[in-house]
Scaffold this active site. Structure first.
Site, short mmCIF file in Angstrom:
data_model
loop_
_atom_site.label_atom_id
_atom_site.label_comp_id
_atom_site.label_asym_id
_atom_site.label_seq_id
_atom_site.Cartn_x
_atom_site.Cartn_y
_atom_site.Cartn_z
N HIS A 97 5.62 -2.42 125.39
CA HIS A 97 4.63 -3.39 125.88
C HIS A 97 4.03 -2.93 127.20
O HIS A 97 4.68 -2.99 128.24
CB HIS A 97 5.27 -4.77 126.02
CG HIS A 97 5.76 -5.29 124.71
ND1 HIS A 97 7.08 -5.24 124.33
CD2 HIS A 97 5.10 -5.87 123.68
CE1 HIS A 97 7.21 -5.76 123.12
NE2 HIS A 97 6.02 -6.14 122.70
N HIS A 119 3.02 -2.37 116.42
CA HIS A 119 4.44 -2.28 116.10
C HIS A 119 4.89 -3.50 115.31
O HIS A 119 4.17 -4.48 115.19
CB HIS A 119 5.28 -2.08 117.36
CG HIS A 119 5.18 -3.20 118.35
ND1 HIS A 119 4.13 -3.33 119.22
CD2 HIS A 119 6.00 -4.24 118.59
CE1 HIS A 119 4.31 -4.41 119.97
NE2 HIS A 119 5.43 -4.99 119.60
N CYS A 161 11.12 -15.15 118.90
CA CYS A 161 10.45 -13.98 118.34
C CYS A 161 11.35 -12.78 118.60
O CYS A 161 12.26 -12.84 119.41
CB CYS A 161 9.11 -13.73 119.03
SG CYS A 161 7.91 -15.04 118.81
N HIS A 181 12.00 -8.20 117.56
CA HIS A 181 11.66 -6.96 116.89
C HIS A 181 12.86 -6.52 116.07
O HIS A 181 13.96 -6.40 116.60
CB HIS A 181 11.34 -5.86 117.92
CG HIS A 181 10.23 -6.21 118.84
ND1 HIS A 181 10.44 -6.84 120.05
CD2 HIS A 181 8.89 -6.01 118.74
CE1 HIS A 181 9.27 -7.02 120.64
NE2 HIS A 181 8.32 -6.52 119.87
N GLU A 208 19.56 -15.20 121.23
CA GLU A 208 18.68 -15.92 122.15
C GLU A 208 19.04 -17.39 122.30
O GLU A 208 18.87 -17.97 123.36
CB GLU A 208 17.22 -15.80 121.70
CG GLU A 208 16.69 -14.40 121.82
CD GLU A 208 15.21 -14.28 121.53
OE1 GLU A 208 14.48 -15.29 121.68
OE2 GLU A 208 14.78 -13.18 121.16
N TYR A 259 -1.50 -9.95 114.96
CA TYR A 259 -2.31 -10.39 116.09
C TYR A 259 -2.28 -9.36 117.22
O TYR A 259 -1.41 -8.50 117.29
CB TYR A 259 -1.83 -11.75 116.62
CG TYR A 259 -0.58 -11.67 117.46
CD1 TYR A 259 -0.65 -11.76 118.84
CD2 TYR A 259 0.67 -11.49 116.88
CE1 TYR A 259 0.49 -11.67 119.62
CE2 TYR A 259 1.80 -11.41 117.65
CZ TYR A 259 1.70 -11.50 119.02
OH TYR A 259 2.84 -11.39 119.79
N GLU A 269 0.14 -7.53 123.59
CA GLU A 269 0.96 -7.66 122.38
C GLU A 269 0.07 -7.18 121.24
O GLU A 269 -1.10 -7.57 121.15
CB GLU A 269 1.37 -9.11 122.12
CG GLU A 269 2.47 -9.61 123.03
CD GLU A 269 3.86 -9.11 122.64
OE1 GLU A 269 3.98 -8.19 121.81
OE2 GLU A 269 4.83 -9.62 123.20
N GLU A 285 0.90 -6.62 117.26
CA GLU A 285 2.00 -6.67 116.31
C GLU A 285 1.57 -7.06 114.89
O GLU A 285 0.70 -7.90 114.71
CB GLU A 285 3.03 -7.70 116.77
CG GLU A 285 3.64 -7.38 118.11
CD GLU A 285 4.61 -8.43 118.61
OE1 GLU A 285 5.44 -8.08 119.46
OE2 GLU A 285 4.55 -9.59 118.16
N TRP A 291 0.22 -16.50 119.99
CA TRP A 291 0.63 -16.36 118.59
C TRP A 291 0.98 -17.71 117.99
O TRP A 291 0.63 -17.98 116.85
CB TRP A 291 1.77 -15.34 118.44
CG TRP A 291 3.00 -15.61 119.25
CD1 TRP A 291 4.09 -16.35 118.87
CD2 TRP A 291 3.27 -15.15 120.57
NE1 TRP A 291 5.02 -16.38 119.88
CE2 TRP A 291 4.54 -15.65 120.94
CE3 TRP A 291 2.57 -14.36 121.49
CZ2 TRP A 291 5.13 -15.38 122.17
CZ3 TRP A 291 3.15 -14.10 122.71
CH2 TRP A 291 4.41 -14.60 123.05
#
Length: 173
Positions: free
Chosen positions: A23, A30, A65, A67, A85, A102, A112, A114, A159
């Site tokens: 980022h 990604h 969110c 990855h 989290e 987005y 961002e 992604e 998002w």
């Protein structure tokens, strides 16, 4: 530190980078995901991103969110991030928006970029938020949240502003 999967425009994997390097002001495309967690009453778990986050610090957003690691199954990544989290043991995970994509730029100029499949899951109980990821959380009724997002989109992650109406139209939230 986890690696992030870099993607070609058609969504095929073309390499990896450490998450800490992805980022920037010129973020490569990604793979990521979003997850919306509902309780048995249909309330949505809304979270406020920690102030220490690199992108959109302090902004209210969907439940979480993340990855997926290279070669990690998406559902495993959703479970891992939910536990890490928010201390969640998720059930009934389903992919609701498999092709969501987005690009957004936050106030600091960090991008961002992604392909970000959106999931919906169920959790009964109270979260145990990791303060490095989440500064606050609350269970909200979806109808009033949609109203708030419509009237004050600047208060929410870009998002979520895009995803929430799409999920509503599908009857997912």
């Amino acid at each position: 530190m986890d690696d992030v999967t870099l993607l070609a425009e058609d969504g095929t994997a073309i390499g990896t980078l450490p998450k800490s390097e992805v980022h920037t002001h010129d973020t490569p495309l990604h793979l990521a995901f979003s997850c919306y967690v509902l309780d048995r009453e249909g309330r949505l778990l809304l979270t406020r991103r920690a102030l220490s986050k690199k992108t959109w610090p302090g902004v209210w957003t969907n439940s979480f969110c993340g990855h997926p690691r290279p070669d990690e199954a998406m559902s495993d990544a959703v479970r891992r991030h939910g536990a890490g989290e928010l201390g969640l043991q998720l059930s009934e995970i389903r992919m609701a928006l498999p092709d969501y994509r987005y690009r957004a730029v936050d106030a600091s100029g960090i991008v961002e970029n992604e392909i970000c499949p959106v999931h919906v899951a169920v959790f009964d109980g109270e979260p145990a938020a990791n303060p490095d990821e989440v500064s606050e959380w609350t269970w909200v009724a979806v109808g009033p949240l949609v109203e708030a997002v419509t009237h004050a989109p600047f208060a929410f992650s870009p998002w979520m502003v895009e995803q929430l109406p799409l999920l509503r139209r599908l009857g997912e939230v």
